[in-house]
Design a protein around this motif. Sequence first.
Motif, PDB file in Angstrom:
ATOM      1  N   ARG A 176       0.833  -1.204   0.000  1.00 32.10           N
ATOM      2  CA  ARG A 176       0.000   0.000   0.000  1.00 32.10           C
ATOM      3  C   ARG A 176       0.869   1.257   0.000  1.00 32.10           C
ATOM      4  N   ALA A 177       1.998   1.235   0.715  1.00 32.14           N
ATOM      5  CA  ALA A 177       2.910   2.374   0.756  1.00 32.14           C
ATOM      6  C   ALA A 177       3.433   2.699  -0.645  1.00 32.14           C
ATOM      7  N   GLU A 178       3.773   1.671  -1.386  1.00 33.89           N
ATOM      8  CA  GLU A 178       4.248   1.876  -2.760  1.00 33.89           C
ATOM      9  C   GLU A 178       3.136   2.440  -3.631  1.00 33.89           C
ATOM     10  N   GLU A 179       1.926   1.909  -3.466  1.00 30.82           N
ATOM     11  CA  GLU A 179       0.789   2.379  -4.261  1.00 30.82           C
ATOM     12  C   GLU A 179       0.507   3.859  -4.021  1.00 30.82           C
ATOM     13  N   MET A 180       0.672   4.320  -2.780  1.00 35.64           N
ATOM     14  CA  MET A 180       0.389   5.709  -2.456  1.00 35.64           C
ATOM     15  C   MET A 180       1.238   6.665  -3.289  1.00 35.64           C
ATOM     16  N   VAL A 181       2.491   6.313  -3.507  1.00 37.37           N
ATOM     17  CA  VAL A 181       3.368   7.173  -4.310  1.00 37.37           C
ATOM     18  C   VAL A 181       3.129   6.927  -5.798  1.00 37.37           C
ATOM     19  N   LEU A 182       2.885   5.691  -6.173  1.00 34.48           N
ATOM     20  CA  LEU A 182       2.630   5.377  -7.584  1.00 34.48           C
ATOM     21  C   LEU A 182       1.397   6.102  -8.117  1.00 34.48           C
ATOM     22  N   ASN A 183       0.329   6.171  -7.293  1.00 34.59           N
ATOM     23  CA  ASN A 183      -0.903   6.794  -7.786  1.00 34.59           C
ATOM     24  C   ASN A 183      -1.024   8.267  -7.419  1.00 34.59           C
ATOM     25  N   GLY A 184       0.010   8.817  -6.761  1.00 30.90           N
ATOM     26  CA  GLY A 184       0.031  10.251  -6.496  1.00 30.90           C
ATOM     27  C   GLY A 184      -0.621  10.682  -5.198  1.00 30.90           C
ATOM     28  N   GLU A 185      -1.062   9.731  -4.365  1.00 28.03           N
ATOM     29  CA  GLU A 185      -1.609  10.121  -3.061  1.00 28.03           C
ATOM     30  C   GLU A 185      -0.538  10.784  -2.201  1.00 28.03           C
ATOM     31  N   ALA A 186       0.693  10.335  -2.370  1.00 28.89           N
ATOM     32  CA  ALA A 186       1.833  10.941  -1.688  1.00 28.89           C
ATOM     33  C   ALA A 186       2.846  11.368  -2.740  1.00 28.89           C
ATOM     34  N   ASP A 187       3.580  12.445  -2.451  1.00 24.83           N
ATOM     35  CA  ASP A 187       4.584  12.931  -3.394  1.00 24.83           C
ATOM     36  C   ASP A 187       5.848  12.096  -3.344  1.00 24.83           C
TER      37      ASP A 187
END
Length: 298
Positions: A133-144
């Motif tokens: 999930r941590a990787e997905e957050m950056v991949l989909n732009g939820e996190a910078d």
Amino acid sequence: MDNKINATVFLTVAETGSFRKAADELGYTQAGISYIIGAMEEAAGCSLFLREHGGVKLTSEGELLLPQIQQLHAWERRFAQTVNELNGLEKGTLRVQIFDSVSVHWIPKILREFCRDYPGIKVELFTEENARRAEEMVLNGEADCGFFLTGKVNGLDTIPLIEEHLMAVVSPDHPLANEKHFPISQIEKYPYIRMKYEEASPIGQAFREENITPNVAFTMDNDYAAMAMVSNGLGFCIFPELLLKNIPYDLKCLTFDMPKKRTLSVGTRNMKTASKACRKFIEYTCRIVQAQEGVHPA
């Protein structure tokens, strides 16, 4: 849906499962949130949320739109950040994904220096212990940008920070407490306290590599609570070295007879197109980790 999309409101309602909680978080009235979502649903021609007693949840149509609205939200933030930089303004918002060991041992020092030098940048931290999930957050732009439990992540630009041992953590009266190493072959023999998202972590990977099925006594979602369980003789845990610095419990920390390690890295979706604030945060992270841990990031 044109200009009737409010990605921030949509995502906050989806995350909190409540118009009231979303209103509190965003500084709106509950009626204002309801009106915005209603306007989005009218523009979409379908219901996006199911109104239920005690909260709301996404409809199947809302679920289908979720990835696109996440991308829109990320684009809007990058656009605003770029405009600020073009106008020479030292302001904006940086969203950073972290996890417990990083938040305890690195983030305070990184933020102290970064916020001192860039006081106009608002840093929002999002703790996520699930590695995928941590990787997905950056991949989909939820996190910078964010921190990861591996040196490389497909689709992201990452910089390795440290390599650390995975350690078996036992109470002082555990049968193996006085051993130099914890034998891999003995893992299945003793009660084990696993962490909730362990399957997606290097620990889960190590179990699969060695074809081990641990004797799980308890499953926890808080590292320090798990350590308290260990200190009371309820089982052993496996933790990385970084998390075990300055722990408040009397525990024995053993490397394995067949060493198991993990790499921690920091990264963003694309280093070239990332905002100046994002690149600077990563730069500060690498420099501070290098100084604190005595290593040289690649």
